[in-house]
Design a protein around this motif. Sequence first.
Motif, mmCIF file in Angstrom:
data_model
loop_
_atom_site.group_PDB
_atom_site.id
_atom_site.type_symbol
_atom_site.label_atom_id
_atom_site.label_comp_id
_atom_site.label_asym_id
_atom_site.label_seq_id
_atom_site.Cartn_x
_atom_site.Cartn_y
_atom_site.Cartn_z
ATOM 1 N N LEU A 7 -40.712 -32.758 -53.220
ATOM 2 C CA LEU A 7 -40.298 -33.887 -53.769
ATOM 3 C C LEU A 7 -40.128 -34.871 -53.135
ATOM 4 N N LEU A 8 -40.792 -36.084 -53.445
ATOM 5 C CA LEU A 8 -40.563 -37.334 -52.869
ATOM 6 C C LEU A 8 -40.071 -38.182 -53.637
ATOM 7 N N HIS A 9 -38.949 -39.007 -53.208
ATOM 8 C CA HIS A 9 -38.270 -40.039 -53.782
ATOM 9 C C HIS A 9 -38.763 -41.442 -52.987
ATOM 10 N N VAL A 10 -39.275 -42.282 -53.915
ATOM 11 C CA VAL A 10 -39.523 -43.669 -53.573
ATOM 12 C C VAL A 10 -38.324 -44.631 -53.804
ATOM 13 N N HIS A 11 -37.653 -45.219 -52.561
ATOM 14 C CA HIS A 11 -36.498 -46.206 -52.654
ATOM 15 C C HIS A 11 -36.648 -47.388 -52.051
ATOM 16 N N ALA A 12 -36.429 -48.235 -52.543
ATOM 17 C CA ALA A 12 -36.193 -49.807 -52.226
ATOM 18 C C ALA A 12 -35.814 -50.031 -50.841
ATOM 19 N N HIS A 13 -34.554 -49.522 -50.943
ATOM 20 C CA HIS A 13 -33.409 -49.903 -49.537
ATOM 21 C C HIS A 13 -32.957 -48.635 -49.137
ATOM 22 N N PRO A 14 -32.358 -48.502 -48.005
ATOM 23 C CA PRO A 14 -31.555 -47.697 -47.531
ATOM 24 C C PRO A 14 -30.306 -47.726 -48.293
ATOM 25 N N ASP A 15 -29.564 -46.687 -48.767
ATOM 26 C CA ASP A 15 -28.463 -46.512 -49.722
ATOM 27 C C ASP A 15 -29.200 -46.225 -51.239
ATOM 28 N N GLU A 44 -32.665 -55.300 -44.518
ATOM 29 C CA GLU A 44 -32.103 -56.320 -43.836
ATOM 30 C C GLU A 44 -31.426 -57.401 -44.241
ATOM 31 N N ARG A 45 -31.996 -57.888 -45.400
ATOM 32 C CA ARG A 45 -31.169 -59.001 -46.155
ATOM 33 C C ARG A 45 -30.315 -58.596 -47.429
ATOM 34 N N GLY A 46 -29.822 -57.389 -47.349
ATOM 35 C CA GLY A 46 -28.721 -56.879 -48.132
ATOM 36 C C GLY A 46 -27.217 -57.415 -47.972
ATOM 37 N N SER A 47 -26.409 -57.678 -48.740
ATOM 38 C CA SER A 47 -25.403 -58.144 -48.412
ATOM 39 C C SER A 47 -24.423 -57.115 -48.162
ATOM 40 N N ILE A 48 -23.311 -57.515 -47.295
ATOM 41 C CA ILE A 48 -22.323 -56.533 -46.887
ATOM 42 C C ILE A 48 -21.277 -56.565 -47.992
ATOM 43 N N LEU A 49 -21.318 -55.432 -48.689
ATOM 44 C CA LEU A 49 -20.562 -55.092 -49.866
ATOM 45 C C LEU A 49 -19.227 -54.502 -49.534
ATOM 46 N N ASN A 50 -19.035 -54.236 -48.369
ATOM 47 C CA ASN A 50 -17.704 -53.513 -48.035
ATOM 48 C C ASN A 50 -16.761 -54.440 -47.193
ATOM 49 N N PRO A 51 -15.567 -54.922 -47.654
ATOM 50 C CA PRO A 51 -15.019 -56.105 -46.812
ATOM 51 C C PRO A 51 -14.832 -55.570 -45.560
ATOM 52 N N LYS A 52 -14.457 -54.340 -45.295
ATOM 53 C CA LYS A 52 -13.927 -53.939 -43.936
ATOM 54 C C LYS A 52 -15.145 -53.760 -43.064
ATOM 55 N N MET A 53 -16.467 -54.005 -43.472
ATOM 56 C CA MET A 53 -17.594 -54.163 -42.480
ATOM 57 C C MET A 53 -18.175 -55.575 -42.386
ATOM 58 N N ASP A 54 -17.644 -56.549 -43.342
ATOM 59 C CA ASP A 54 -18.020 -57.801 -43.272
ATOM 60 C C ASP A 54 -17.499 -58.836 -41.985
ATOM 61 N N ARG A 55 -18.085 -58.381 -40.927
ATOM 62 C CA ARG A 55 -17.572 -58.796 -39.767
ATOM 63 C C ARG A 55 -18.998 -59.494 -38.927
ATOM 64 N N PRO A 56 -18.839 -60.579 -38.008
ATOM 65 C CA PRO A 56 -19.833 -61.065 -37.374
ATOM 66 C C PRO A 56 -20.832 -60.160 -36.599
ATOM 67 N N ASP A 57 -19.966 -59.288 -35.891
ATOM 68 C CA ASP A 57 -20.927 -58.135 -34.961
ATOM 69 C C ASP A 57 -21.448 -57.261 -35.884
ATOM 70 N N ILE A 243 -21.263 -49.830 -49.274
ATOM 71 C CA ILE A 243 -20.312 -48.930 -50.120
ATOM 72 C C ILE A 243 -18.861 -49.084 -49.642
ATOM 73 N N ASP A 244 -17.860 -49.707 -50.583
ATOM 74 C CA ASP A 244 -16.507 -49.896 -50.282
ATOM 75 C C ASP A 244 -15.950 -48.653 -50.823
ATOM 76 N N PRO A 245 -15.301 -47.870 -49.948
ATOM 77 C CA PRO A 245 -14.496 -46.409 -50.332
ATOM 78 C C PRO A 245 -13.332 -46.703 -51.413
ATOM 79 N N ASP A 246 -12.958 -47.988 -51.329
ATOM 80 C CA ASP A 246 -11.725 -48.562 -52.124
ATOM 81 C C ASP A 246 -12.164 -49.156 -53.578
ATOM 82 N N GLY A 247 -13.703 -49.037 -53.515
ATOM 83 C CA GLY A 247 -14.177 -49.962 -54.624
ATOM 84 C C GLY A 247 -14.739 -49.036 -55.906
#
Length: 287
Positions: A7-15, A44-57, A243-247
């Motif tokens: 079985l092959l799944h073809v997806h656009a982005h990781p996640d 590479e251009r995906g938004s950071i959707l988990n507030p806890k990971m929205d950091r400069p590093d 993915i925000d675990p609290d979202g």
Amino acid sequence: MTEDLRLLHVHAHPDDESSKGAASTAKYVAEGVDVMVATCTGGERGSILNPKMDRPDVLANITEIRRKEMDAAREILGVRQEWLGWVDSGYPEGDPLPPLPEGCFGLTKVEDAAAPLVKLIREFRPQVVTTYDENGGYPHPDHVMCHQISVAAFEAAGDPDAYPELGAPWQPLKLYYHHTFHFERMKALHDAMVERGLESPYADRLKDWKPDPENERRITTRVECAEYFGVRDRALLAHATQIDPDGSWFSVPLAVHQAAWPTEDYELARSLVESELPEDDLFAGLR
């Protein structure tokens, strides 16, 4: 015969492999099916959707981090995974929409973008391929392009005159589209939450969502996989930047989701074998 099924799944982005069809993926892996995920871009251009990971590093190292997230999700799902090597287009927003960035996946010619997927199909030799419908599931340019190259590669991989330099022909037998976020499912989950006196995360969305019976009728195949929803959730959580675990992803308790909608749903878009519709198995007609 199960160990001979691929079985092959073809997806656009990781996640995407974890948010669409992940529980049925885990079910097939448990049955001994060899499952491969082809990821078109690096996200590479995906938004950071988990507030806890929205950091400069994190932002500075997003490409490497998203690859590590994909590795973790791959291990959880028990699949193989290949990068097709295209660059994320980003999700254009505004009125008018801005142009897509030069060199991105969404601007690549379909025949060029399909080439690495044709090569992968000929090497992996899946009987079944899944992807998104012609709208991409939602109108992200990478999702639409993912659909286009999947359809093109499904047809070209078995043609000895197409891409002759990319290996011996192999013709997949069935092509499916994911139907994950459809009205019938959302309404069932919403109703199950309300019946239990819980706050539904879908209330606002359903207010403005006009039912589309024609779209619901496109679903041909419902795979029972509720026992693997926990695996799906762990794979989702591995994509911590997305993915925000609290979202809202986890607003519906697991047991409620399992009771209210125990399947993952697909549309059989192309088939070279006979199977009786509706189906409950992506390999119907093949085993």
